[in-house]
Design a protein around this motif. Sequence first.
Motif, PDB file in Angstrom:
ATOM      1  N   SER A 187       0.825  -1.204   0.000  1.00 32.17           N
ATOM      2  CA  SER A 187       0.000   0.000   0.000  1.00 32.17           C
ATOM      3  C   SER A 187       0.859   1.254   0.000  1.00 32.17           C
ATOM      4  O   SER A 187       0.505   2.254  -0.616  1.00 32.17           O
ATOM      5  CB  SER A 187      -0.947   0.001   1.203  1.00 32.17           C
ATOM      6  N   LEU A 188       2.019   1.216   0.665  1.00 34.46           N
ATOM      7  CA  LEU A 188       2.923   2.366   0.656  1.00 34.46           C
ATOM      8  C   LEU A 188       3.492   2.581  -0.744  1.00 34.46           C
ATOM      9  O   LEU A 188       3.555   3.715  -1.226  1.00 34.46           O
ATOM     10  CB  LEU A 188       4.051   2.161   1.659  1.00 34.46           C
ATOM     11  N   ILE A 189       3.873   1.507  -1.400  1.00 33.08           N
ATOM     12  CA  ILE A 189       4.407   1.616  -2.761  1.00 33.08           C
ATOM     13  C   ILE A 189       3.330   2.141  -3.705  1.00 33.08           C
ATOM     14  O   ILE A 189       3.595   3.002  -4.546  1.00 33.08           O
ATOM     15  CB  ILE A 189       4.966   0.261  -3.232  1.00 33.08           C
ATOM     16  N   ALA A 190       2.117   1.646  -3.558  1.00 35.34           N
ATOM     17  CA  ALA A 190       1.013   2.105  -4.407  1.00 35.34           C
ATOM     18  C   ALA A 190       0.733   3.587  -4.160  1.00 35.34           C
ATOM     19  O   ALA A 190       0.471   4.342  -5.105  1.00 35.34           O
ATOM     20  CB  ALA A 190      -0.232   1.274  -4.141  1.00 35.34           C
ATOM     21  N   LEU A 191       0.803   4.018  -2.899  1.00 31.66           N
ATOM     22  CA  LEU A 191       0.584   5.427  -2.587  1.00 31.66           C
ATOM     23  C   LEU A 191       1.667   6.292  -3.224  1.00 31.66           C
ATOM     24  O   LEU A 191       1.373   7.331  -3.818  1.00 31.66           O
ATOM     25  CB  LEU A 191       0.571   5.644  -1.070  1.00 31.66           C
ATOM     26  N   LEU A 192       2.916   5.874  -3.120  1.00 26.50           N
ATOM     27  CA  LEU A 192       4.005   6.655  -3.703  1.00 26.50           C
ATOM     28  C   LEU A 192       3.903   6.719  -5.221  1.00 26.50           C
ATOM     29  O   LEU A 192       4.178   7.764  -5.822  1.00 26.50           O
ATOM     30  CB  LEU A 192       5.354   6.074  -3.275  1.00 26.50           C
ATOM     31  N   GLU A 193       3.479   5.638  -5.849  1.00 27.96           N
ATOM     32  CA  GLU A 193       3.288   5.648  -7.303  1.00 27.96           C
ATOM     33  C   GLU A 193       2.154   6.593  -7.691  1.00 27.96           C
ATOM     34  O   GLU A 193       2.255   7.333  -8.666  1.00 27.96           O
ATOM     35  CB  GLU A 193       3.006   4.245  -7.814  1.00 27.96           C
ATOM     36  N   SER A 194       1.085   6.581  -6.909  1.00 35.35           N
ATOM     37  CA  SER A 194      -0.041   7.475  -7.191  1.00 35.35           C
ATOM     38  C   SER A 194       0.353   8.928  -6.982  1.00 35.35           C
ATOM     39  O   SER A 194      -0.051   9.808  -7.735  1.00 35.35           O
ATOM     40  CB  SER A 194      -1.226   7.135  -6.286  1.00 35.35           C
ATOM     41  N   MET A 195       1.161   9.185  -5.936  1.00 32.98           N
ATOM     42  CA  MET A 195       1.588  10.551  -5.668  1.00 32.98           C
ATOM     43  C   MET A 195       2.482  11.090  -6.776  1.00 32.98           C
ATOM     44  O   MET A 195       2.460  12.292  -7.051  1.00 32.98           O
ATOM     45  CB  MET A 195       2.319  10.626  -4.330  1.00 32.98           C
ATOM     46  N   SER A 196       3.257  10.213  -7.406  1.00 35.64           N
ATOM     47  CA  SER A 196       4.128  10.676  -8.483  1.00 35.64           C
ATOM     48  C   SER A 196       3.331  11.085  -9.720  1.00 35.64           C
ATOM     49  O   SER A 196       3.822  11.844 -10.548  1.00 35.64           O
ATOM     50  CB  SER A 196       5.140   9.595  -8.845  1.00 35.64           C
ATOM     51  N   GLU A 197       2.099  10.622  -9.825  1.00 35.43           N
ATOM     52  CA  GLU A 197       1.274  10.928 -10.991  1.00 35.43           C
ATOM     53  C   GLU A 197       0.217  12.000 -10.723  1.00 35.43           C
ATOM     54  O   GLU A 197      -0.336  12.549 -11.660  1.00 35.43           O
ATOM     55  CB  GLU A 197       0.570   9.658 -11.476  1.00 35.43           C
ATOM     56  N   SER A 198      -0.075  12.297  -9.443  1.00 37.13           N
ATOM     57  CA  SER A 198      -1.186  13.181  -9.133  1.00 37.13           C
ATOM     58  C   SER A 198      -0.757  14.336  -8.241  1.00 37.13           C
ATOM     59  O   SER A 198      -0.381  14.140  -7.091  1.00 37.13           O
ATOM     60  CB  SER A 198      -2.288  12.374  -8.435  1.00 37.13           C
ATOM     61  N   LYS A 199      -0.835  15.546  -8.767  1.00 38.48           N
ATOM     62  CA  LYS A 199      -0.531  16.729  -7.965  1.00 38.48           C
ATOM     63  C   LYS A 199      -1.613  16.954  -6.907  1.00 38.48           C
ATOM     64  O   LYS A 199      -1.316  17.410  -5.809  1.00 38.48           O
ATOM     65  CB  LYS A 199      -0.432  17.960  -8.861  1.00 38.48           C
ATOM     66  N   THR A 200      -2.850  16.640  -7.246  1.00 42.61           N
ATOM     67  CA  THR A 200      -3.951  16.839  -6.312  1.00 42.61           C
ATOM     68  C   THR A 200      -3.768  15.964  -5.075  1.00 42.61           C
ATOM     69  O   THR A 200      -3.981  16.429  -3.951  1.00 42.61           O
ATOM     70  CB  THR A 200      -5.293  16.501  -6.994  1.00 42.61           C
ATOM     71  N   LEU A 201      -3.359  14.730  -5.259  1.00 45.56           N
ATOM     72  CA  LEU A 201      -3.129  13.833  -4.128  1.00 45.56           C
ATOM     73  C   LEU A 201      -2.024  14.360  -3.232  1.00 45.56           C
ATOM     74  O   LEU A 201      -2.139  14.323  -2.006  1.00 45.56           O
ATOM     75  CB  LEU A 201      -2.787  12.428  -4.626  1.00 45.56           C
TER      76      LEU A 201
END
Length: 59
Positions: free
Chosen positions: A21-35
Amino acid sequence: MDKQTKDDVKNSALIATGTLSLIALLESMSESKTLVIVLMVILSIFAGIALLVSHYAGV
């Protein structure tokens, strides 16, 4: 071992250690400025509340 089996083993290991879940969060954060902005706001609010509580507790 084929690629799918290697991915399954890797995902199973990450799930077992709780880091998927931490890896998934970091991947999502790299793609989303809003997040990133939302997480920064949440962390700021949390830090503010912690400082307020510590101030009133006299720590």
